[in-house]
Design a protein around this motif. Structure first.
Motif, PDB file in Angstrom:
ATOM      1  N   LEU A   1       0.848  -1.187   0.000  1.00  6.29           N
ATOM      2  CA  LEU A   1       0.000   0.000   0.000  1.00  6.29           C
ATOM      3  C   LEU A   1       0.882   1.236   0.000  1.00  6.29           C
ATOM      4  CD1 LEU A   1      -2.628  -1.090   2.678  1.00  6.29           C
ATOM      5  CD2 LEU A   1      -2.926  -1.055   0.201  1.00  6.29           C
ATOM      6  N   LYS A   2       0.513   2.227  -0.803  1.00  6.25           N
ATOM      7  CA  LYS A   2       1.313   3.443  -0.928  1.00  6.25           C
ATOM      8  C   LYS A   2       0.531   4.621  -0.373  1.00  6.25           C
ATOM      9  CE  LYS A   2       3.689   6.203  -4.417  1.00  6.25           C
ATOM     10  NZ  LYS A   2       4.022   6.302  -5.845  1.00  6.25           N
ATOM     11  N   MET A   3       1.122   5.305   0.621  1.00  4.60           N
ATOM     12  CA  MET A   3       0.517   6.505   1.183  1.00  4.60           C
ATOM     13  C   MET A   3       1.032   7.737   0.453  1.00  4.60           C
ATOM     14  SD  MET A   3       0.580   7.934   5.096  1.00  4.60           S
ATOM     15  CE  MET A   3      -0.473   6.658   5.735  1.00  4.60           C
ATOM     16  N   SER A   4       2.319   7.761   0.166  1.00  2.00           N
ATOM     17  CA  SER A   4       2.944   8.862  -0.564  1.00  2.00           C
ATOM     18  C   SER A   4       4.202   8.309  -1.221  1.00  2.00           C
ATOM     19  CB  SER A   4       3.288  10.012   0.377  1.00  2.00           C
ATOM     20  OG  SER A   4       4.345   9.636   1.233  1.00  2.00           O
ATOM     21  N   ASP A   5       4.945   9.169  -1.915  1.00  3.67           N
ATOM     22  CA  ASP A   5       6.187   8.722  -2.530  1.00  3.67           C
ATOM     23  C   ASP A   5       7.213   8.281  -1.487  1.00  3.67           C
ATOM     24  OD1 ASP A   5       5.271   9.113  -5.096  1.00  3.67           O
ATOM     25  OD2 ASP A   5       6.038  11.169  -5.216  1.00  3.67           O
ATOM     26  N   LEU A   6       7.101   8.809  -0.280  1.00  9.54           N
ATOM     27  CA  LEU A   6       8.048   8.464   0.784  1.00  9.54           C
ATOM     28  C   LEU A   6       7.581   7.301   1.657  1.00  9.54           C
ATOM     29  CD1 LEU A   6       9.069  12.035   1.986  1.00  9.54           C
ATOM     30  CD2 LEU A   6      10.367  10.485   0.526  1.00  9.54           C
ATOM     31  N   ILE A   7       6.289   7.058   1.709  1.00  8.87           N
ATOM     32  CA  ILE A   7       5.763   6.033   2.626  1.00  8.87           C
ATOM     33  C   ILE A   7       5.056   4.936   1.836  1.00  8.87           C
ATOM     34  CG2 ILE A   7       4.251   5.559   4.577  1.00  8.87           C
ATOM     35  CD1 ILE A   7       4.571   8.500   5.368  1.00  8.87           C
ATOM     36  N   ILE A   8       5.663   3.744   1.849  1.00  6.68           N
ATOM     37  CA  ILE A   8       5.061   2.563   1.246  1.00  6.68           C
ATOM     38  C   ILE A   8       4.988   1.498   2.326  1.00  6.68           C
ATOM     39  CG2 ILE A   8       5.325   0.734  -0.454  1.00  6.68           C
ATOM     40  CD1 ILE A   8       6.623   2.779  -2.299  1.00  6.68           C
ATOM     41  N   LEU A   9       3.806   0.946   2.503  1.00  9.08           N
ATOM     42  CA  LEU A   9       3.590  -0.100   3.496  1.00  9.08           C
ATOM     43  C   LEU A   9       3.732  -1.449   2.810  1.00  9.08           C
ATOM     44  CD1 LEU A   9       0.448   1.482   5.160  1.00  9.08           C
ATOM     45  CD2 LEU A   9       2.834   1.743   5.846  1.00  9.08           C
ATOM     46  N   HIS A  10       4.676  -2.238   3.274  1.00 11.56           N
ATOM     47  CA  HIS A  10       4.948  -3.532   2.675  1.00 11.56           C
ATOM     48  C   HIS A  10       4.107  -4.608   3.358  1.00 11.56           C
ATOM     49  CE1 HIS A  10       8.227  -1.778   0.433  1.00 11.56           C
ATOM     50  NE2 HIS A  10       8.637  -1.210   1.565  1.00 11.56           N
ATOM     51  N   LYS A  11       3.413  -5.411   2.551  1.00 12.02           N
ATOM     52  CA  LYS A  11       2.549  -6.457   3.100  1.00 12.02           C
ATOM     53  C   LYS A  11       3.419  -7.605   3.599  1.00 12.02           C
ATOM     54  CE  LYS A  11      -1.726  -8.858   2.419  1.00 12.02           C
ATOM     55  NZ  LYS A  11      -2.924  -8.925   1.622  1.00 12.02           N
ATOM     56  N   ILE A  12       3.226  -7.944   4.868  1.00 10.22           N
ATOM     57  CA  ILE A  12       3.986  -9.023   5.501  1.00 10.22           C
ATOM     58  C   ILE A  12       3.216 -10.339   5.411  1.00 10.22           C
ATOM     59  CG2 ILE A  12       5.083  -9.811   7.634  1.00 10.22           C
ATOM     60  CD1 ILE A  12       6.340  -7.293   6.302  1.00 10.22           C
TER      61      ILE A  12
END
Length: 99
Positions: free
Chosen positions: A87-98
């Motif tokens: 999931l991408k919140m912004s260009d700096l913050i990407i949440l990686h699915k575990i």
């Protein structure tokens, strides 16, 4: 005839109760440099554990291409689904699915 009618009614009730989509349920990790954030998404709820601000439980709405949730201050945030499941919140913050 009664068993068939009963089975049909149970099937209709089961299908009608599936009103919420769970496209992006799972455990995610991400953050900016020294801030570790874990996200647990389950249906209409997000549990955010932030190493600085603590734990927050928020309501969300899932769509096939995004998740929308309301911050405690009233701001609507959007997480965009990526092709690899992250999931991408912004260009700096990407949440990686575990999981």
């Amino acid at each position: 005839m009664k068993p068939f009618f009963l089975l049909l009614m149970i099937l209709i009730l089961t299908i009608s109760c599936e009103s919420e989509n769970h496209y992006h349920d799972g455990h995610y990790e991400g953050g900016i440099s020294f801030i570790d954030i874990t996200w647990e998404i389950n249906g209409g709820e997000i549990l955010i554990n932030n190493s600085i601000t603590g734990t927050s439980k928020l309501r969300c709405e899932q769509f096939s291409d995004r998740i929308e949730y309301l911050e405690k201050d009233g701001t609507t945030k959007i997480l965009y689904a990526q092709g690899n499941g992250d999931l991408k919140m912004s260009d700096l913050i990407i949440l990686h699915k575990i999981k």
